[in-house]
Design a protein around this motif. Sequence first.
Motif, PDB file in Angstrom:
ATOM      1  N   VAL A  70       0.868  -1.283  -0.102  1.00 25.30           N
ATOM      2  CA  VAL A  70       0.091  -0.027   0.029  1.00 25.30           C
ATOM      3  C   VAL A  70       0.894   1.293  -0.098  1.00 25.30           C
ATOM      4  CG1 VAL A  70      -1.872   1.375   1.387  1.00 25.30           C
ATOM      5  CG2 VAL A  70      -1.676  -1.325   1.345  1.00 25.30           C
ATOM      6  N   ILE A  71       0.309   2.310  -0.747  1.00 24.98           N
ATOM      7  CA  ILE A  71       0.959   3.413  -0.849  1.00 24.98           C
ATOM      8  C   ILE A  71       0.092   4.501  -0.504  1.00 24.98           C
ATOM      9  CG2 ILE A  71       2.427   5.176  -2.253  1.00 24.98           C
ATOM     10  CD1 ILE A  71       3.605   3.107  -3.839  1.00 24.98           C
ATOM     11  N   THR A  72       0.376   5.498   0.480  1.00 23.61           N
ATOM     12  CA  THR A  72      -0.610   6.526   0.997  1.00 23.61           C
ATOM     13  C   THR A  72       0.356   7.605   0.629  1.00 23.61           C
ATOM     14  OG1 THR A  72      -0.017   6.551   3.194  1.00 23.61           O
ATOM     15  CG2 THR A  72      -1.438   5.208   2.749  1.00 23.61           C
ATOM     16  N   ASP A  73      -0.384   9.082   0.811  1.00 32.68           N
ATOM     17  CA  ASP A  73       0.333  10.156   0.752  1.00 32.68           C
ATOM     18  C   ASP A  73       1.464  10.455   1.715  1.00 32.68           C
ATOM     19  OD1 ASP A  73      -1.475  10.566   2.537  1.00 32.68           O
ATOM     20  OD2 ASP A  73      -2.117  12.527   1.980  1.00 32.68           O
ATOM     21  N   ARG A  74       1.477   9.474   2.824  1.00 29.77           N
ATOM     22  CA  ARG A  74       2.288   9.780   3.901  1.00 29.77           C
ATOM     23  C   ARG A  74       3.251   8.470   4.089  1.00 29.77           C
ATOM     24  NH1 ARG A  74      -1.879  11.577   8.782  1.00 29.77           N
ATOM     25  NH2 ARG A  74      -2.654  13.286   7.492  1.00 29.77           N
ATOM     26  N   ARG A  75       3.060   7.392   3.593  1.00 28.35           N
ATOM     27  CA  ARG A  75       3.849   6.291   3.750  1.00 28.35           C
ATOM     28  C   ARG A  75       3.626   5.191   2.956  1.00 28.35           C
ATOM     29  NH1 ARG A  75       0.425   3.475   8.804  1.00 28.35           N
ATOM     30  NH2 ARG A  75      -1.609   4.141   7.992  1.00 28.35           N
ATOM     31  N   MET A 112       7.181   8.526   4.170  1.00 28.42           N
ATOM     32  CA  MET A 112       7.695   9.038   2.672  1.00 28.42           C
ATOM     33  C   MET A 112       8.797   9.967   2.943  1.00 28.42           C
ATOM     34  SD  MET A 112       6.168   8.031   0.162  1.00 28.42           S
ATOM     35  CE  MET A 112       4.481   7.384  -0.429  1.00 28.42           C
ATOM     36  N   SER A 113       9.216  10.695   4.148  1.00 30.27           N
ATOM     37  CA  SER A 113       9.923  11.466   4.661  1.00 30.27           C
ATOM     38  C   SER A 113      11.315  10.727   4.862  1.00 30.27           C
ATOM     39  CB  SER A 113       9.559  12.271   5.636  1.00 30.27           C
ATOM     40  OG  SER A 113       9.552  11.638   7.020  1.00 30.27           O
ATOM     41  N   ARG A 114      11.351   9.584   5.104  1.00 30.83           N
ATOM     42  CA  ARG A 114      12.639   8.896   5.338  1.00 30.83           C
ATOM     43  C   ARG A 114      12.822   7.823   4.034  1.00 30.83           C
ATOM     44  NH1 ARG A 114      14.641   8.011  10.842  1.00 30.83           N
ATOM     45  NH2 ARG A 114      15.063   5.968   9.668  1.00 30.83           N
ATOM     46  N   ILE A 115      12.381   8.001   2.974  1.00 30.00           N
ATOM     47  CA  ILE A 115      12.541   7.218   1.831  1.00 30.00           C
ATOM     48  C   ILE A 115      13.867   8.120   1.113  1.00 30.00           C
ATOM     49  CG2 ILE A 115      12.225   6.416  -0.613  1.00 30.00           C
ATOM     50  CD1 ILE A 115       9.491   5.735   0.775  1.00 30.00           C
ATOM     51  N   ASN A 116      14.857   7.329   0.904  1.00 30.98           N
ATOM     52  CA  ASN A 116      16.053   7.965   0.051  1.00 30.98           C
ATOM     53  C   ASN A 116      16.092   7.736  -1.247  1.00 30.98           C
ATOM     54  OD1 ASN A 116      16.949   9.274   2.455  1.00 30.98           O
ATOM     55  ND2 ASN A 116      18.288   7.715   2.821  1.00 30.98           N
ATOM     56  N   ILE A 165      13.276  -0.496  -1.939  1.00 33.30           N
ATOM     57  CA  ILE A 165      13.204   1.154  -1.377  1.00 33.30           C
ATOM     58  C   ILE A 165      14.419   1.310  -0.120  1.00 33.30           C
ATOM     59  CG2 ILE A 165      11.749   2.643   0.186  1.00 33.30           C
ATOM     60  CD1 ILE A 165       9.406   1.088  -1.066  1.00 33.30           C
ATOM     61  N   GLU A 166      15.271   2.236  -0.227  1.00 29.28           N
ATOM     62  CA  GLU A 166      16.332   2.464   0.666  1.00 29.28           C
ATOM     63  C   GLU A 166      15.607   3.596   1.690  1.00 29.28           C
ATOM     64  OE1 GLU A 166      20.226   2.712  -0.294  1.00 29.28           O
ATOM     65  OE2 GLU A 166      19.852   1.667  -2.259  1.00 29.28           O
ATOM     66  N   SER A 167      15.839   3.160   2.867  1.00 31.31           N
ATOM     67  CA  SER A 167      15.275   4.519   3.772  1.00 31.31           C
ATOM     68  C   SER A 167      16.417   4.967   4.418  1.00 31.31           C
ATOM     69  CB  SER A 167      14.315   3.986   4.888  1.00 31.31           C
ATOM     70  OG  SER A 167      14.687   2.893   5.509  1.00 31.31           O
ATOM     71  N   TYR A 205       8.010   7.475  -6.764  1.00 32.75           N
ATOM     72  CA  TYR A 205       9.148   8.378  -6.686  1.00 32.75           C
ATOM     73  C   TYR A 205       8.492   9.824  -6.635  1.00 32.75           C
ATOM     74  CZ  TYR A 205      13.002  11.291  -9.059  1.00 32.75           C
ATOM     75  OH  TYR A 205      13.659  12.256  -9.009  1.00 32.75           O
ATOM     76  N   HIS A 206       7.391   9.939  -7.429  1.00 30.62           N
ATOM     77  CA  HIS A 206       6.676  11.375  -7.566  1.00 30.62           C
ATOM     78  C   HIS A 206       6.041  11.639  -6.190  1.00 30.62           C
ATOM     79  CE1 HIS A 206       7.357  12.430 -11.761  1.00 30.62           C
ATOM     80  NE2 HIS A 206       7.012  10.871 -12.084  1.00 30.62           N
ATOM     81  N   GLU A 207       5.477  10.782  -5.465  1.00 33.61           N
ATOM     82  CA  GLU A 207       5.114  10.946  -4.046  1.00 33.61           C
ATOM     83  C   GLU A 207       6.290  11.404  -3.265  1.00 33.61           C
ATOM     84  OE1 GLU A 207       2.204  10.835  -2.704  1.00 33.61           O
ATOM     85  OE2 GLU A 207       1.277  10.747  -4.544  1.00 33.61           O
ATOM     86  N   VAL A 208       7.483  10.948  -3.323  1.00 33.69           N
ATOM     87  CA  VAL A 208       8.505  11.008  -2.406  1.00 33.69           C
ATOM     88  C   VAL A 208       9.077  12.634  -2.965  1.00 33.69           C
ATOM     89  CG1 VAL A 208      10.794  10.500  -1.435  1.00 33.69           C
ATOM     90  CG2 VAL A 208       8.811   8.857  -1.687  1.00 33.69           C
ATOM     91  N   PHE A 209       9.484  12.491  -4.187  1.00 33.01           N
ATOM     92  CA  PHE A 209      10.326  13.622  -4.657  1.00 33.01           C
ATOM     93  C   PHE A 209       9.778  14.698  -5.245  1.00 33.01           C
ATOM     94  CE2 PHE A 209      12.821   9.551  -4.399  1.00 33.01           C
ATOM     95  CZ  PHE A 209      13.796  10.235  -3.229  1.00 33.01           C
ATOM     96  N   ASP A 210       8.514  14.720  -5.528  1.00 36.09           N
ATOM     97  CA  ASP A 210       7.901  15.803  -6.204  1.00 36.09           C
ATOM     98  C   ASP A 210       7.812  17.125  -5.308  1.00 36.09           C
ATOM     99  OD1 ASP A 210       6.720  17.378  -8.042  1.00 36.09           O
ATOM    100  OD2 ASP A 210       4.609  16.175  -8.050  1.00 36.09           O
ATOM    101  N   ASP A 211       8.289  18.187  -5.780  1.00 32.95           N
ATOM    102  CA  ASP A 211       8.426  19.326  -5.018  1.00 32.95           C
ATOM    103  C   ASP A 211       7.188  20.211  -5.265  1.00 32.95           C
ATOM    104  OD1 ASP A 211      12.242  19.716  -5.031  1.00 32.95           O
ATOM    105  OD2 ASP A 211      10.678  18.642  -3.745  1.00 32.95           O
ATOM    106  N   GLU A 212       6.291  20.031  -6.323  1.00 33.34           N
ATOM    107  CA  GLU A 212       5.606  20.917  -6.786  1.00 33.34           C
ATOM    108  C   GLU A 212       4.259  20.860  -5.854  1.00 33.34           C
ATOM    109  OE1 GLU A 212       6.607  20.177 -11.452  1.00 33.34           O
ATOM    110  OE2 GLU A 212       4.739  19.587 -10.709  1.00 33.34           O
TER     111      GLU A 212
END
Length: 172
Positions: free
Chosen positions: A88-93, A110-114, A134-136, A158-165
Motif C-alpha cells: 500500500v502507498i498513501t500520501d504519507r507512507r 515518505m520523509s525517510r525514503i532516500n 526502497i532505501e530508507s 518516486y513522484h510521491e517522495v520527490f515531487d516538489d510541486e
Amino acid sequence: MGYPEDTLAQDEQLVLHRHPHFKTLILPFLALVILTTAAVLAWSWSRNADMSDSASTILGIVVGALWLIGVLWLFAWPMLRWATTHFVITDRRVMFRHGILTRTGIDIPMSRINTVQFRHGVIDRILRTGTLIIESASDDPLEFNDIPRVEHVHSLLYHEVFDDEGDGPRRS
C-alpha cells in the motif's frame, strides 16, 4: 470500510493498493489441476479394478483424504497467503502487510525514503511485474517482490517522495 482504508490515519489518502502479481498463483493452480486429475484417475481405477467393494471404498477414502490435504497445502494456503499480502502507498507512507496466522507489517514514512529502484528480468517484463527496492534513511534496502506493474509503482512512489510541486498525491 475495508483493508487498507481502516488502517489509514485521519486525512491520509490512499494512493495505491496491490496484492502480489498473479504469477505467484500459477503453481498453486497447476498443483490443483494435477492433484484433481490424479485423484480422479485413482478413483476411476479403483472402481474398475478387480477388488472387493470394501477395499475400493477404503482406497476411495484414502485418495479423497490425500487430495484434500494436497489441495489445502498446495492450493488453499498459497491463495490465502496471496490474499493477505498487501502493498500500500498513501500520501504519507508505504505499508507492507503479510501473514495469515501471524501478521507482519512494515511502514516506511515518505520523509525517510532516500532511493526508489526496481528490478525485473525478461519473464517479469513480459508479465509486467518485478521487485521494488526502497532505501530508507537508516535501514538496509527493503525488497518487495512480485509487485504488479512495478515500473508504474516505481514512478508513482518516486513522484510521491520527490515531487516538489506539491500538487497532491497521484492516483492509479
